[in-house]
Design a protein around this motif. Structure first.
Motif, PDB file in Angstrom:
ATOM      1  N   CYS A 194      -5.692  12.870   0.751  1.00 33.62           N
ATOM      2  CA  CYS A 194      -4.666  11.989   0.481  1.00 33.62           C
ATOM      3  C   CYS A 194      -5.222  10.962  -0.159  1.00 33.62           C
ATOM      4  CB  CYS A 194      -4.073  11.694   1.780  1.00 33.62           C
ATOM      5  SG  CYS A 194      -5.422  10.296   3.107  1.00 33.62           S
ATOM      6  N   ALA A 195      -4.736  10.387  -1.438  1.00 34.65           N
ATOM      7  CA  ALA A 195      -4.767   8.991  -2.153  1.00 34.65           C
ATOM      8  C   ALA A 195      -3.348   8.491  -1.595  1.00 34.65           C
ATOM      9  CB  ALA A 195      -4.055   9.717  -3.558  1.00 34.65           C
ATOM     10  N   VAL A 196      -4.862   7.112  -2.012  1.00 33.41           N
ATOM     11  CA  VAL A 196      -4.329   5.673  -0.994  1.00 33.41           C
ATOM     12  C   VAL A 196      -4.351   4.762  -1.747  1.00 33.41           C
ATOM     13  CG1 VAL A 196      -4.267   3.944   0.895  1.00 33.41           C
ATOM     14  CG2 VAL A 196      -4.938   6.116   0.781  1.00 33.41           C
ATOM     15  N   ALA A 197      -3.414   3.659  -2.140  1.00 31.57           N
ATOM     16  CA  ALA A 197      -3.503   2.498  -2.867  1.00 31.57           C
ATOM     17  C   ALA A 197      -3.224   1.604  -2.685  1.00 31.57           C
ATOM     18  CB  ALA A 197      -2.529   3.246  -4.236  1.00 31.57           C
ATOM     19  N   THR A 198      -3.695   0.255  -3.092  1.00 31.49           N
ATOM     20  CA  THR A 198      -3.263  -0.689  -2.308  1.00 31.49           C
ATOM     21  C   THR A 198      -3.104  -1.967  -3.144  1.00 31.49           C
ATOM     22  OG1 THR A 198      -5.969  -1.485  -1.865  1.00 31.49           O
ATOM     23  CG2 THR A 198      -5.108  -0.085   0.262  1.00 31.49           C
ATOM     24  N   LEU A 199      -2.046  -3.005  -3.349  1.00 35.03           N
ATOM     25  CA  LEU A 199      -2.403  -4.210  -3.874  1.00 35.03           C
ATOM     26  C   LEU A 199      -2.387  -5.593  -3.427  1.00 35.03           C
ATOM     27  CD1 LEU A 199      -0.537  -5.224  -6.538  1.00 35.03           C
ATOM     28  CD2 LEU A 199       1.010  -5.697  -5.366  1.00 35.03           C
ATOM     29  N   SER A 200      -4.145  -6.098  -3.937  1.00 30.05           N
ATOM     30  CA  SER A 200      -4.565  -7.183  -3.324  1.00 30.05           C
ATOM     31  C   SER A 200      -2.726  -8.902  -3.091  1.00 30.05           C
ATOM     32  CB  SER A 200      -5.109  -7.995  -4.642  1.00 30.05           C
ATOM     33  OG  SER A 200      -4.367  -8.643  -5.183  1.00 30.05           O
ATOM     34  N   ARG A 201      -3.635  -8.831  -2.078  1.00 30.39           N
ATOM     35  CA  ARG A 201      -3.007 -10.240  -1.671  1.00 30.39           C
ATOM     36  C   ARG A 201      -1.990 -11.094  -2.718  1.00 30.39           C
ATOM     37  NH1 ARG A 201      -4.787 -12.121   3.971  1.00 30.39           N
ATOM     38  NH2 ARG A 201      -3.325 -13.451   3.537  1.00 30.39           N
ATOM     39  N   ASP A 202      -3.383 -11.356  -3.873  1.00 32.81           N
ATOM     40  CA  ASP A 202      -2.668 -11.919  -5.030  1.00 32.81           C
ATOM     41  C   ASP A 202      -1.760 -11.787  -5.879  1.00 32.81           C
ATOM     42  OD1 ASP A 202      -5.122 -10.987  -5.384  1.00 32.81           O
ATOM     43  OD2 ASP A 202      -6.008 -13.116  -6.018  1.00 32.81           O
ATOM     44  N   TYR A 221       0.983  -1.305   0.071  1.00 31.86           N
ATOM     45  CA  TYR A 221      -0.027   0.352  -0.180  1.00 31.86           C
ATOM     46  C   TYR A 221       0.891   1.046  -0.253  1.00 31.86           C
ATOM     47  CZ  TYR A 221       0.842  -0.197   5.313  1.00 31.86           C
ATOM     48  OH  TYR A 221       1.520  -0.389   6.312  1.00 31.86           O
ATOM     49  N   PHE A 222       0.402   2.103  -0.182  1.00 29.81           N
ATOM     50  CA  PHE A 222       1.202   3.336  -0.708  1.00 29.81           C
ATOM     51  C   PHE A 222       0.334   4.800  -0.387  1.00 29.81           C
ATOM     52  CE2 PHE A 222       4.340   6.702  -3.048  1.00 29.81           C
ATOM     53  CZ  PHE A 222       5.012   6.859  -2.230  1.00 29.81           C
ATOM     54  N   ALA A 223       0.405   5.603   0.545  1.00 32.91           N
ATOM     55  CA  ALA A 223      -0.335   6.571   0.922  1.00 32.91           C
ATOM     56  C   ALA A 223       0.431   7.889   0.566  1.00 32.91           C
ATOM     57  CB  ALA A 223      -0.919   6.661   2.119  1.00 32.91           C
ATOM     58  N   LEU A 224      -0.272   9.195   0.006  1.00 31.74           N
ATOM     59  CA  LEU A 224       0.330   9.605  -0.734  1.00 31.74           C
ATOM     60  C   LEU A 224      -0.595  11.385  -0.190  1.00 31.74           C
ATOM     61  CD1 LEU A 224       2.886  10.435  -2.280  1.00 31.74           C
ATOM     62  CD2 LEU A 224       1.672  10.771  -3.931  1.00 31.74           C
ATOM     63  N   PRO A 225      -0.132  12.346   1.425  1.00 33.51           N
ATOM     64  CA  PRO A 225      -1.045  13.459   1.370  1.00 33.51           C
ATOM     65  C   PRO A 225      -1.223  14.528   0.477  1.00 33.51           C
ATOM     66  CG  PRO A 225       0.729  13.916   3.043  1.00 33.51           C
ATOM     67  CD  PRO A 225       0.736  11.873   2.039  1.00 33.51           C
ATOM     68  N   TYR A 226      -2.017  15.560  -0.534  1.00 36.63           N
ATOM     69  CA  TYR A 226      -1.898  16.070  -0.930  1.00 36.63           C
ATOM     70  C   TYR A 226      -2.287  17.923  -0.192  1.00 36.63           C
ATOM     71  CZ  TYR A 226      -6.546  14.886  -2.306  1.00 36.63           C
ATOM     72  OH  TYR A 226      -8.083  14.303  -2.027  1.00 36.63           O
ATOM     73  N   GLY A 227      -1.206  19.334  -0.683  1.00 35.27           N
ATOM     74  CA  GLY A 227      -2.570  19.970  -0.163  1.00 35.27           C
ATOM     75  C   GLY A 227      -2.147  21.653  -0.904  1.00 35.27           C
ATOM     76  N   VAL A 228      -2.291  22.133  -0.867  1.00 30.14           N
ATOM     77  CA  VAL A 228      -2.205  23.465  -0.981  1.00 30.14           C
ATOM     78  C   VAL A 228      -0.938  24.376  -0.738  1.00 30.14           C
ATOM     79  CG1 VAL A 228      -3.380  25.458  -2.299  1.00 30.14           C
ATOM     80  CG2 VAL A 228      -4.327  24.264  -1.717  1.00 30.14           C
ATOM     81  N   CYS A 229      -0.372  24.743  -1.552  1.00 29.28           N
ATOM     82  CA  CYS A 229       0.665  25.213  -1.594  1.00 29.28           C
ATOM     83  C   CYS A 229       0.880  26.847  -2.454  1.00 29.28           C
ATOM     84  CB  CYS A 229       2.483  24.468  -1.603  1.00 29.28           C
ATOM     85  SG  CYS A 229       4.022  25.350  -1.803  1.00 29.28           S
ATOM     86  N   ASN A 230       1.058  27.418  -1.286  1.00 23.86           N
ATOM     87  CA  ASN A 230       0.318  29.320  -1.551  1.00 23.86           C
ATOM     88  C   ASN A 230       2.193  29.548  -1.160  1.00 23.86           C
ATOM     89  OD1 ASN A 230       0.315  31.779  -2.374  1.00 23.86           O
ATOM     90  ND2 ASN A 230      -1.368  32.081  -0.636  1.00 23.86           N
ATOM     91  N   ALA A 231       3.177  29.410  -2.695  1.00 24.99           N
ATOM     92  CA  ALA A 231       3.996  30.189  -2.039  1.00 24.99           C
ATOM     93  C   ALA A 231       4.964  31.565  -2.901  1.00 24.99           C
ATOM     94  CB  ALA A 231       5.182  29.659  -3.354  1.00 24.99           C
ATOM     95  N   ARG A 232       3.392  32.153  -2.750  1.00 22.94           N
ATOM     96  CA  ARG A 232       3.598  33.574  -2.385  1.00 22.94           C
ATOM     97  C   ARG A 232       3.827  33.682  -1.099  1.00 22.94           C
ATOM     98  NH1 ARG A 232      -1.027  34.930  -6.688  1.00 22.94           N
ATOM     99  NH2 ARG A 232       0.414  34.310  -8.114  1.00 22.94           N
ATOM    100  N   GLN A 233       3.022  33.323   0.065  1.00 22.44           N
ATOM    101  CA  GLN A 233       3.478  33.469   1.036  1.00 22.44           C
ATOM    102  C   GLN A 233       3.928  32.765   1.539  1.00 22.44           C
ATOM    103  OE1 GLN A 233      -0.951  32.852   2.657  1.00 22.44           O
ATOM    104  NE2 GLN A 233      -2.047  34.267   0.551  1.00 22.44           N
ATOM    105  N   GLY A 234       5.096  32.297   1.982  1.00 25.17           N
ATOM    106  CA  GLY A 234       6.036  32.053   2.274  1.00 25.17           C
ATOM    107  C   GLY A 234       5.685  29.733   1.648  1.00 25.17           C
ATOM    108  N   PRO A 235       6.194  29.862   2.720  1.00 24.27           N
ATOM    109  CA  PRO A 235       5.887  27.764   2.893  1.00 24.27           C
ATOM    110  C   PRO A 235       4.861  27.458   3.312  1.00 24.27           C
ATOM    111  CG  PRO A 235       7.924  28.310   4.253  1.00 24.27           C
ATOM    112  CD  PRO A 235       7.562  29.981   3.565  1.00 24.27           C
ATOM    113  N   GLU A 236       4.024  27.684   3.194  1.00 24.70           N
ATOM    114  CA  GLU A 236       2.072  27.686   3.792  1.00 24.70           C
ATOM    115  C   GLU A 236       1.545  26.822   2.941  1.00 24.70           C
ATOM    116  OE1 GLU A 236      -1.058  30.717   4.772  1.00 24.70           O
ATOM    117  OE2 GLU A 236       1.164  31.614   5.375  1.00 24.70           O
TER     118      GLU A 236
END
Lengths: 207, 570
Positions: free
Chosen positions: B324-332, B303-318
């Motif tokens: 989040c997006a999550v993906a899984t691979l079945s056991r077979d 499995y793998f989870a990737l959080p996402y968000g909004v980056c407002n570079a104009r206001q600094g690293p905010e």
């Protein structure tokens, strides 16, 4: 007992030397890799392949010990002296254990001296080294026990096919199960069963 | 040891050898089936694309509301490595970097490429986390920057450059292995989060509040939510040609994902070290039987989870966390499922790997239809049915008692355990039934299990009947025969092999009473019960006197013959 062991070693010297030869080759590869700075994965791959040779050597030793006895009727001769067949079998197994230890202990020492050449360098290395050494030793002894079982057959074809097939199955157990407690438990069970069966066959067969 | 006990132990020993060796052989047959089935999947069935923002593809690839990513892709990665790397590789991998568990290959590679990487380790004897870092300083001679190594130890109550009892002990910590100098730790013993700041001038530890028992939190991973890194790939592409603010992978330091043992993904506030709520969960991949239960981390291979968000570079690293997006691979390893969640854990969009088929659908419509990749790999792709039949045959040859045990143990075994399980079958049809979801009663499941076991049970019933006949023929006791029959039905082939190998080797002789073969070492015939007919060796009282005997009596003996001429001579 010591006389029996000595006689067994003298008779099967070539086959006792075979696993030790593979062990020496592995040590040489580790030493040369360390000296020349060969990348660890190469020496590890070579060691893993040669480990199969070690198992093969031990299986051959077991097979030949029993087959030579059956073909040469050695135990018939020895039974005329003050020796029981149980003692003869025990001496045979002790020779197998001795061979295994001679082959494995130098490998363990090399792995301690040159970490990362025989076993990958991982965290808690000593713990992993202990687990790997014990599992490899048990697998080697299981191969030897299977050799004892197969070697009592009279048919050479069955002996050859049986030893190759069973050796492949036993050796692959380590690859499948790894070096954990469950692998050790399965191998111990197999060793106990194979030794009992081989001993029982050897003792109860009419002379 | 008496004869019967020796026979019993001998049979048991043979049974054990046969079980282990047969199960190992069957393991390789199953492995071959699984591997070939995995190869059946076409490349198009190995990845999945979802569009959470639901925008038309021709528009610019961004969501003007910055709520959800325009596109999320997930694909199977180096899955063949998992097939080939069985228990031995897995064991060494798990010890390569214990805190990272399955991500070892990537880490080992990383370490080899960057030997200066700062390693983190846990010393169980001290109960402390050990960190080896690099300290940057300016050289006095030429004021050029240089690095020196330092080693610090941290416990729940403090940190320093030497181990100290005042630091306390971590009991069972989990940490983000890629965290670097700012580390988040959860200790399962103390049920609280810790934030550790590693610094050559003085490391510090911050302790969070204890998790309430009623919340039922059981974190298993922090930060990098992933298992078997490389077996599954996921991406949330970020358009490069747009001005900030932009929705992209979340790199903010105030929120961290925490995976729970139930499969839920929680959000941790780094400042307060409290869980602020659920933000998603592991999506359930499609199983060959259709519906499956909600998965836990142990139920999927990767499995793998990737959080996402909004980056407002104009206001600094905010950063603003958006989900989040999550993906899984079945056991077979036949299906990938991906889902996109909003910050409150609601599913925005989800999808799984599909196989497209052109043909006639069950409704009679001709055209392209989509099937789940797992179902297609079992029933519809060319060669899939043959592999499924082979799998069923191989599983039927397994000892029935172990197959039944797999039904009960299968759902509790870790997903990759099937790659190294010799005796139990966590990936068998029977275990799949146990794991299948839906509103099914326990007895219905059990009935399905017996349906799948019927071929094997028939076969072993046939073998048991053969054993019963043979045992009766060679004269084994009724009780022994019954035991062998029951053993053969319960343990299958190993019991049959054990019987054939250990059965008494006797040569039967014909019974004079019933005409059937009987054992020479038994008092009575085991078929008719008649004893041996032993002829009495009493000499007869009569004697037949025939012609030759009379002639013999009349004729003189050789002695007489030789003496007669002497008499006549005389």
């Amino acid at each position: 007992m010591l006389t029996l062991i000595r006689r067994e070693i003298r008779d099967q010297l070539l086959y006792i030397a075979l696993p030790c030869f593979f062990s020496v080759v592995m040590i040489c590869i580790a030493a040369v890799s360390s000296w020349w700075g060969v990348p660890a994965p190469i020496s590890l791959a070579l060691t893993a392949n040669l480990m199969t040779g070690l198992f093969l050597g031990l299986c051959c030793l077991g097979t030949v010990q029993m087959h030579a006895d059956r073909a040469g009727r050695i135990s018939v001769l020895l039974s005329t002296l003050a020796v029981t067949r149980g003692q003869i079998f025990l001496a045979r197994v002790l020779v197998g254990v001795l061979t295994l230890l001679i082959a494995v202990i130098p490998l363990v020492i090399t792995a301690l001296v040159l970490p990362g050449q025989i076993i990958p360098r991982v965290s808690s290395y000593h713990h992993v080294l202990a687990a790997v050494s014990v599992t490899i030793s048990l697998a080697g002894f299981a191969c030897y026990s299977i050799g004892l079982l197969v070697g009592w057959r009279t048919s050479r074809a069955w002996m050859l096919i049986g030893s190759i097939l069973l050796l492949a199955l036993v050796a692959s157990l380590v690859w499948i199960k790894g070096f954990g407690v469950d692998a050790m438990a399965v191998l111990l069970l197999l060793i106990a069963a194979a030794l009992f069966r081989a001993g029982s066959q050897f003792v109860s067969t009419s002379l | 040891m008496n004869t019967s006990r020796r026979y019993l132990v001998n049979a048991l020993a043979t049974g054990v050898i046969a079980t282990v060796l047969l199960c190992t052989g069957l393991f390789w047959a199953r492995w071959l089936c699984s591997f070939n089935r995995h190869l059946l999947l076409p490349p198009s069935a190995r990845d999945v694309v979802i569009r959470p923002s639901r925008r038309v593809a021709t528009e610019e690839g961004t969501d003007p509301n910055l709520v959800a990513p325009a596109i999320v892709t997930a694909a199977m990665g180096e899955t063949q490595r998992l097939f080939c790397g069985l228990g031995a590789a897995q064991y060494l991998g798990s010890h390569a970097f214990p805190l990272a568990s399955d991500a070892w290959l990537w880490l080992v590679r990383l370490r080899e490429e960057h030997p200066d990487k700062e390693p983190l380790d846990f010393d169980p004897s001290l109960g402390l986390l050990v960190y080896e870092g690099l300290d940057r300083y300016l050289q006095e001679s030429d004021s050029k920057p240089a690095y020196r190594r330092f080693r610090h130890y941290a416990g729940p109550n403090g940190a320093g450059d030497k181990p100290d009892e005042r630091f306390g002990r971590f009991i069972s910590p989990i940490a983000d292995p890629y965290a670097g100098s700012s580390l988040l730790v959860y200790d399962r013993g103390q049920k609280r989060f810790f934030a550790i700041q590693w610094d050559a001038r003085g490391s510090s530890v911050r302790k969070g509040p204890e998790l309430a028992a009623a919340d039922n939190h059981r974190p298993v991973q922090i930060g990098a939510i992933e298992k078997n890194f490389g077996a599954i790939h996921m991406a949330v592409p970020c358009p490069t040609n747009v001005e900030p603010p932009v929705l992209t992978q979340y790199f903010g330091g105030d929120r961290v994902l925490v995976l729970d043992a139930s499969g839920r993904i929680d959000l941790l506030d780094v400042k307060t070290l409290r869980i602020v709520g659920a933000t998603g969960r592991l999506p359930t991949p499609m199983s060959p039987f259709g519906v499956a239960r909600p998965v836990t981390p142990d139920d999927v291979v990767a499995y793998f989870a990737l959080p996402y968000g909004v980056c407002n570079a104009r206001q600094g690293p905010e950063w603003t966390y958006r989900g989040c997006a999550v993906a899984t691979l079945s056991r077979d390893m036949l299906a990938v499922q991906v889902a996109c969640f909003d910050p409150n854990g609601r599913v925005i969009e989800s999808g799984g790997t599909m196989v497209s088929e052109y043909g006639k659908s069950p409704s009679g419509r001709v055209g392209e239809s989509l099937r789940s990749s797992a179902q297609a790999a079992y029933y519809h792709l060319p060669g899939a049915r043959a592999l499924t039949s082979a799998k069923l045959i191989v599983e039927s040859l397994h000892p029935p008692v172990l197959v039944l045990a797999s039904y009960f143990a299968g759902p509790h075994q870790e997903a990759t355990a099937g790659f190294r399980s010799v005796l139990l079958l966590p990936d068998s049809f029977v275990a799949m039934i146990a794991r299948a979801g839906g509103d099914v009663m326990w007895w219905e499941r059990l009935a399905w299990v017996f349906c799948y076991m019927i071929p094997g049970l028939f076969f072993f019933g046939f073998l048991a009947e053969r054993i019963a006949r043979d045992a009766a023929r060679i004269g084994l006791a009724r009780r022994t025969r019954k035991i062998w029959v029951v053993w053969t039905v319960v343990f299958g082939l190993p019991a049959y092999i054990a019987y054939r190998v250990t059965r008494p080797k006797v040569t039967l002789v014909t019974c004079t009473n019933c005409g059937l073969g009987r054992r020479p070492d038994m008092e009575k015939c085991h078929h008719c019960g008649s004893a041996w007919v032993v002829p009495e060796l009493v000499p007869p009282a009569w004697r037949v006197l025939g012609e030759p005997e009379q002639a013999e009596a009349a004729s003189p003996s050789p002695a007489e013959q030789t003496s007669q001429p002497t008499k006549s001579d005389a």
